[in-house]
Design an enzyme around this catalytic site. Structure first.
Site, short mmCIF file in Angstrom:
data_model
loop_
_atom_site.label_atom_id
_atom_site.label_comp_id
_atom_site.label_asym_id
_atom_site.label_seq_id
_atom_site.Cartn_x
_atom_site.Cartn_y
_atom_site.Cartn_z
CB CYS A 142 -37.52 -18.28 -12.88
SG CYS A 142 -37.36 -20.08 -12.73
CG HIS A 235 -42.10 -19.01 -12.08
ND1 HIS A 235 -41.88 -18.12 -13.10
CD2 HIS A 235 -41.23 -20.03 -12.28
CE1 HIS A 235 -40.94 -18.58 -13.91
NE2 HIS A 235 -40.51 -19.74 -13.43
CD GLU A 237 -43.98 -15.20 -12.77
OE1 GLU A 237 -43.37 -15.94 -13.56
OE2 GLU A 237 -43.54 -14.95 -11.62
#
Length: 305
Positions: A142, A235, A237
């Protein structure tokens, strides 16, 4: 094989309950194997949450990983206790004489500032320069991806008219990349940012290759053609509720955010979001660890250059 983490790191207990294979330092010390040395520069404000997200993905592979956490010295976290940082984190000064198989540079909630206005920008530039000779493969996420593209290749970030938030469908632009091996033709990725990088700016740099993108969210994955640097704008994750928590935070701050796209069932924020990106998140990190770290890193880390 598991990820090796400190015995008392909060992520350990969480992951064990999720049936993720975690190995304590004590047990790992009895194994005759060289684990991958992965350095994580955690720039996110909720550091324990980010540690857990990344540890979950790094631990779900067949490789033994030894994780080292660092934070910036030039900025003191307001959301993570000093006790936690002292117990589980080091500073760059403490690791700069070491070499690492891989490194992850996380995002940070500073994207609306110019890079040079960020308090720790000078320190981050020093770390990114150091990574070119002390880390075999670096994975930027990011804002960390935008910072890396700007520092290494001069690519600017561009403000968006409004915050990009939601789960967007992406496609491979370069289907031969091992980073995307096993991916479906269309795959979902959470996005949460106020800025972007332009495709034409990246395509103007011969050393870079766009791997995947979205018609709505723009460029998603970029690699250096040397395959030692990766830049991921989304993102993968994120937990199931991370976007919801960000949305509620922005509402409470009076920002009048748009509802995250393709996220709440029926666009009803009272309903629990369903995770649609977990399989691709695990594949993304396992592909990076296997093909671009484990398969190519020198056994003797002193040979990294």
């Amino acid at each position: 094989m598991p990820i090796k983490i400190p015995n008392e790191l909060p992520a350990a207990g969480i992951l064990l309950k999720e049936n993720i294979f975690v190995m304590s330092e004590t047990r790992a010390s009895t194994q005759d194997i060289r684990p991958l040395q992965i350095l994580i520069l955690n720039l996110m404000p909720k550091k324990i949450e980010t540690e857990t997200q990344l540890t979950r993905l790094l631990g779900n592979t067949s490789l033994q990983v030894e994780m080292e956490l660092i934070h910036t010295e030039t900025y003191e976290s307001k959301n993570t206790s000093r006790e936690h940082l002292l117990k589980f984190y080091k500073t760059f000064r403490e690791v700069r004489d070491r070499n690492f198989d891989g490194m992850i540079i996380t995002g940070a909630p500073v994207e609306q500032l110019e890079f040079e206005e960020v308090e720790y920008w000078g320190e981050l530039c020093e770390i990114m320069e150091w990574s070119k000779t002390h880390v075999h493969s670096t994975f930027h996420i990011c804002w960390g991806a935008q910072a890396g593209l700007y520092y290494h290749y001069g690519i600017p970030k561009v403000p968006l008219p409004e915050k990009l938030s939601g789960v967007y469908l992406h496609r491979a632009d370069y289907k031969n990349s091992m980073l995307l091996r096993g991916f479906d033709d269309i795959f979902p990725v959470p996005q949460s940012r106020h800025t972007t990088v332009r495709r034409e700016d990246i395509e103007a740099v011969p050393e870079l290759r766009i791997l995947a993108s979205s018609p709505e969210a723009g460029v998603y994955a970029v690699s250096a053609k040397s395959e030692r640097q990766f830049f991921i704008t989304g993102h993968s994750e994120y937990d199931a509720t991370t976007l919801a928590e960000e949305y509620k935070r922005d509402l409470a701050a009076g920002k009048r955010p748009h509802l995250p796209v393709n996220y709440f069932p029926g666009d009803d924020p009272s309903k629990t979001p369903l995770v649609t990106w977990r399989a691709h998140a695990n594949l993304l990190f396992s592909n990076w660890l296997n093909y671009f770290v484990y398969q190519t890193t020198p056994f003797d880390l002193s040979q990294i250059k």
